[in-house]
Scaffold this active site. Structure first.
Site, mmCIF file in Angstrom:
data_model
loop_
_atom_site.group_PDB
_atom_site.id
_atom_site.type_symbol
_atom_site.label_atom_id
_atom_site.label_comp_id
_atom_site.label_asym_id
_atom_site.label_seq_id
_atom_site.Cartn_x
_atom_site.Cartn_y
_atom_site.Cartn_z
ATOM 1 N N ALA A 30 -11.945 18.690 22.170
ATOM 2 C CA ALA A 30 -11.207 20.096 22.001
ATOM 3 C C ALA A 30 -11.927 20.673 20.982
ATOM 4 O O ALA A 30 -12.901 20.086 20.489
ATOM 5 C CB ALA A 30 -9.631 19.709 21.450
ATOM 6 N N TYR A 31 -11.501 21.887 20.580
ATOM 7 C CA TYR A 31 -12.271 23.037 19.869
ATOM 8 C C TYR A 31 -11.472 23.234 18.421
ATOM 9 O O TYR A 31 -10.292 23.628 18.700
ATOM 10 C CB TYR A 31 -12.421 24.194 20.489
ATOM 11 C CG TYR A 31 -13.616 23.945 21.485
ATOM 12 C CD1 TYR A 31 -15.003 23.965 21.570
ATOM 13 C CD2 TYR A 31 -13.299 23.468 22.737
ATOM 14 C CE1 TYR A 31 -15.745 23.598 22.337
ATOM 15 C CE2 TYR A 31 -14.129 22.857 23.921
ATOM 16 C CZ TYR A 31 -15.504 23.035 23.619
ATOM 17 O OH TYR A 31 -16.548 22.601 24.602
#
Length: 155
Positions: A28-29
């Site tokens: 994820a970011y």
């Protein structure tokens, strides 16, 4: 710190017969801005923090910095990431003198299969396997950061 990479759609699952390794990847970011993505990844019980800069005009070359993290730290950082998880199985396939990493996406990106190859220069020759499809290098729709916000199933 420079990554030179080309990305392709995959036409069939024939590559599975040629794969010699596979790993589940969840990522994820913390920041999905294309100018500077900051990614948290867990692969084989090892955490990674990766920062990538914006790509050049062709999308082939960009700055990449990566460090390992204890998996416990990566799991905690995933909790504060932007919405949108990338879940995929990565297969490693040697073709000629090069390694292709073939990602079979799961979850909201199920049905998407992409192959990436890292090169030493943008002009470097590499053998293209018969299961390799259209090149999508530079097409932001196929960047993981984009897919985390605009899943393949919604296209």
């Amino acid at each position: 710190m420079i990554e030179i990479e080309r990305k392709f759609l995959v036409l069939s699952t024939v590559f599975l017969k040629e794969a010699y390794n596979e790993n589940r990847i969840v990522q994820a970011y913390l920041n999905s801005n294309p100018e500077r993505t900051v990614r948290i990844r867990i692969k084989d019980n090892i955490g990674y923090l990766t920062i990538k800069g914006i790509g050049n005009k062709s999308g082939t070359t960009r700055l990449e910095w990566e460090r390992q993290l204890p998996v416990e730290e990566a799991e905690k950082l995933l909790l504060i990431c932007e919405d949108g998880i990338i879940d995929k199985i990565r297969y490693e396939v040697e073709v000629g003198k090069h390694l292709f990493e073939v990602d079979v996406f799961k979850g909201e990106n199920d049905g998407l299969v992409l192959a990436e190859i890292e090169l030493k220069s943008e002009e470097e020759y590499f053998e293209k396997p018969h299961w390799l499809g259209m090149e999508v290098t530079g097409d932001e729709r196929f960047y993981n950061a984009y897919l985390s916000k605009h899943p393949f199933k919604s296209w």
